[in-house]
Design a protein around this motif. Structure first.
Motif: not given
Length: 795
Positions: A593-594, A596, A681-685, A689, A691-692, A731
């Motif tokens: 993710i992102g 990571g 890291k928490v990303v939007s996917s 949201w 957590y990676d 979030r």
């Protein structure tokens, strides 16, 4: 009839001229708790005439007297009821003049019970009371050292009831006619054994039996009885033996908790290599010699439910055998709850292992013949008796988290007490629960009755225990379900059982929605909430495996707004039993993710601990997507962390790796370690949201490589999961303006995580709830299913 003629007819009765008569229907847990004797004493104090009787599952009172006395009766009934009674409602009906004349006789009595249809409640078993214990140890008392002493305030209830109403002929005490002395107590309203259905004494009640052979032929049935049988058991345990003891809700295996060799032999016989064993001690003072016991924990230990309480170890570490709780700084202690337990502890004067009479994965045994057959290879002898166990009830388990008691396993002492439903069930409902830690629930009107803990349904004997328990409990409660709520997982035995019902009577409930709904429902939350469901595995509504989920939810629906990153389970169930494989799944095939990324050198360093062929096989399975389903599981991430830290590469019981990880972090009993967070890291996917976990796992691997103490890394991992969850909740709140959070799922049995997370969420203004009266693990799924299904049926 005129008012004057009515008053004339009352002239010859014992009633005053302004007499009235009323019927009071009392609903709730009012049978088996001394309620009828209480009503008789109260009515006589108020100068009322009439009677009280059991009717199906409730109590009917018909009383005549002054309106003031009748008003006082209705007001005082719930306010002054016996401690274990639960009065849900009192329905008062005026009776006509004929009934007033009927009660124009002197006195108030217990009337004959009558069978009635409709909702019924009955109480759990009750721990031996202080008055009965005084008799037990009084040489001058006729019940001196009699292991079945009881009264209206204590003794067996749910385990001996064969049918309702709750009267002696409808219990497994029916084969024991009362002697003259016990009959006098039973019929005396002033006696505390007035209508105590299990009342007995050495002259007329059950008798202990002792056998040293597992041979079930008549010639080996008993070699001693009564106090001689108890003496034989004490001698066997004192010399290092294991005794199968017939308890309230099933057989128990009992041995000296200080003997390492005996405990090792018990583990081998039960096929239980590492799962902690419960230890029974005489009192709170004895518990405090082995563990730290707060005031709240002491209340839990001494409550009438008498659960096993998970406590932080302290004191002499050699006071218990090393094999009691391997690798853990937490011990499960409980106090005696039957007179027989009290006698054993008194005579042996040492802590005792008292564990379920079964082999790993099987239900607790209640049948005498089956006990001889199945426990003969574990037990050296059998201490039994001739009272039949009607219903299977294992010991309950509880703990205190952040100053509040919470049930981990709900069974004896708690079940089958009803749990309220925020949205009443408009039709009788069966919720069949999950697969592991199985329970079922029967819902009717405002309550759900959750069954006692049953076990793992993949075992045929456990499935039989489920169907037998369902038939018995539904009959006793007079609940005939018209629809069934079930999990989505097609392989669950409970789901397959539900599939027998017509499709239009089946209500599927997603596993993690049931988890968070169980928490919301028991706290009466009916408005939208943020549901955080962390567990091992559950079937998602997209056909994948979930386990680290954040929902915006209410009791009817949910929307997935956050989750943990996914990783493959190489070998499926094998990866659950081998956390090392789970760690490889994250390192070699985890969702990217992102930005990571996994450092190949660190991953290779970890893999170097294992057989090259296993590592190569795992990598091929992941690369080719062979038997490697992906899961967004918080529980599996805890497993991976435990393996990366070298704490647990294989497990012998569910949750072992996470439990050891928590203990290493100081959350179970050692001194809590204050550490910082690992990278996260928490990303939007894809609209969520996510957590990676890759940066976190890399942080653990670097720490291991750098020589950071493992306990600090374990504590940092907990701090990281807390920070990630807080971020996901913030979030979710920004999306919805919702500030109530419900935490549920097996991962939230982790005391350190719950304590840290409740504090962090509270600091951000969230209102936080966790499971208390029903388990956060899969033992609470059936209640959550019932709450969701009931709410949906109300739409």
């Amino acid at each position: 009839m005129t008012a004057d003629s009515y008053q004339d007819r009352l002239q010859g009765s014992t009633l005053p001229l302004n007499a009235a008569a009323r019927r009071l229907d009392v609903h709730g847990a009012v049978q088996g708790v001394g309620f009828r004797p209480y009503v008789v004493r109260l009515a006589r104090e108020l100068g009322l005439n009439g009677w009280v009787r059991n009717a199906g599952g409730h109590v009917i009172i018909e009383a005549a007297g002054t309106p003031e006395s009748l008003n006082a009766l209705a007001a005082r009934l719930p306010a002054e009821a016996p401690a274990q009674a639960v009065v849900r409602d009192v329905i008062v009906t005026d009776l006509d003049d004929r009934m007033a004349r009927l009660h124009g006789r002197r006195g108030f009595t217990v009337g004959a019970s009558i069978a009635r249809s409709g909702r019924r409640d009955f109480p759990p078993d009750l721990a031996a009371c202080e008055e009965c214990l005084r008799e037990l140890f009084d040489p001058a008392d006729r019940r001196y050292r009699y292991p079945f002493v009881n009264c209206t305030a204590c003794g067996p209830r749910a385990t001996i009831i064969t049918e309702l109403p709750y009267d002696r002929p409808q219990t497994t005490m029916a084969p024991f006619p009362l002697c003259a002395a016990c009959a006098a107590e039973y019929t005396d309203p002033a006696d505390r054994r007035f209508h105590a259905e299990p009342v007995a004494c050495p002259a007329c009640g059950p008798t202990l039996r002792w056998a040293t052979s597992c041979d079930t032929s008549d010639s080996n049935e008993s070699t001693a009885s009564g106090d001689d049988a108890l003496t034989a058991a004490v001698g066997t345990i004192a010399s290092g033996g294991i005794v199968a003891v017939k308890g309230l809700g099933g057989y128990q295996l009992v041995c000296d908790a200080t003997r390492t060799d005996t405990v090792a032999r018990l583990r081998a016989g039960k096929h239980r290599p590492a799962k902690p064993l419960a230890v029974m001690v005489a009192d709170v003072a004895a518990a405090r010699q082995l563990a730290r016991v707060s005031d709240v924990e002491a209340e839990l230990l001494t409550s009438v439910a008498r659960p096993i309480v998970l406590l932080a170890r302290q004191g002499d570490r050699h006071a218990l055998a090393a094999g009691i709780h391997p690798q853990l700084d937490e011990v499960g202690l409980f106090l005696p709850y039957t007179p027989l337990h009290h006698l054993l502890l008194h005579d042996l004067a040492r802590p005792l292992v008292v564990t379920s009479g079964n082999r790993s994965g099987e239900p607790i045994i209640i049948d005498d013949h089956e006990a001889r057959t199945r426990l003969g290879q574990v037990a050296d002898a059998f201490l039994t008796h001739d009272r039949r166990i009607r219903a299977r009830y294992d010991d309950s388990v509880a703990r205190v988290v952040a100053g509040t008691g919470s049930v981990v396993r709900r069974a004896r002492g708690y079940a089958p007490a009803p749990t309220p439903l925020p949205r009443p069930a408009p039709r009788p409902l069966l919720a069949v629960g999950a697969q592991l830690k199985h329970t079922f629930a029967l819902a009717s009107a405002d309550d759900a009755i959750v069954s006692p803990h049953i076990g793992d349904l993949s075992n045929q004997d456990t499935f039989t225990a489920f169907t037998d328990g369902l038939a018995h409990l539904s009959t006793l409660l007079s609940i005939r379900p018209t629809c069934v709520a079930h999990d989505l997982h097609p392989a669950y035995i409970s789901t397959q059982y539900a599939a027998r019902w017509p499709r239009n009577r089946r209500l599927p409930v997603q596993h993690h929605h049931a988890h968070v709904a169980s928490c919301a429902a028991e706290h009466g939350v009916t408005e939208p909430f943020i549901g955080v469901a962390y567990d091992g595995l559950g079937w998602g509504d997209d056909g994948t495996l979930w386990g680290g989920e954040v929902f915006l939810a209410d009791l009817t629906a949910y929307r997935r707004v956050g989750r943990f990153g996914t990783a493959p389970l190489p070998g499926g169930e094998l990866a659950v039993r081998r956390p090392a494989r789970m760690a490889m799944g994250y390192l070699f095939g985890g969702e990217r993710i992102g930005a990571g990324m996994v450092d190949p050198e660190l991953a290779a360093s970890f893999a170097g601990r294992f057989d090259e062929q296993e590592v190569a096989t795992v990598r091929r399975m992941i690369d080719r997507h062979v038997n490697s389903p992906y899961a967004s599981s918080a529980g599996r991430l805890f497993d991976a962390a435990a393996s990366i830290l070298g704490l647990c590469d294989d497990v012998s019981y569910e949750g072992e790796a996470a439990i050891v990880l928590e203990a290493t972090a100081g959350g179970s009993g050692g001194r809590p370690v204050d550490t910082g967070e690992l990278p996260w890291k928490v990303v939007s996917s894809s609209g969520m949201w996510v957590y990676d976990p890759a940066p976190t796992l890399m942080g653990l691997l670097r720490g291991v490589t750098d020589g950071t103490p493992v306990h600090r890394l374990a504590a940092s991992f907990h701090a990281t999961v807390t920070a990630v969850t807080l971020a996901l909740c913030i979030r979710a709140a920004q999306l919805s303006k919702v500030s109530t959070v419900c935490l549920s799922g097996g991962v939230f049995q982790n005391r350190r995580l719950v304590t840290e997370l409740r504090a962090a969420l509270g600091d951000e203004g969230f209102t936080v709830y966790v499971n208390e009266t029903v388990p956060a693990n899969d033992g609470g799924i059936s209640y959550g299913q019932a709450a969701v299904a009931s709410a949906r049926m109300n739409l």
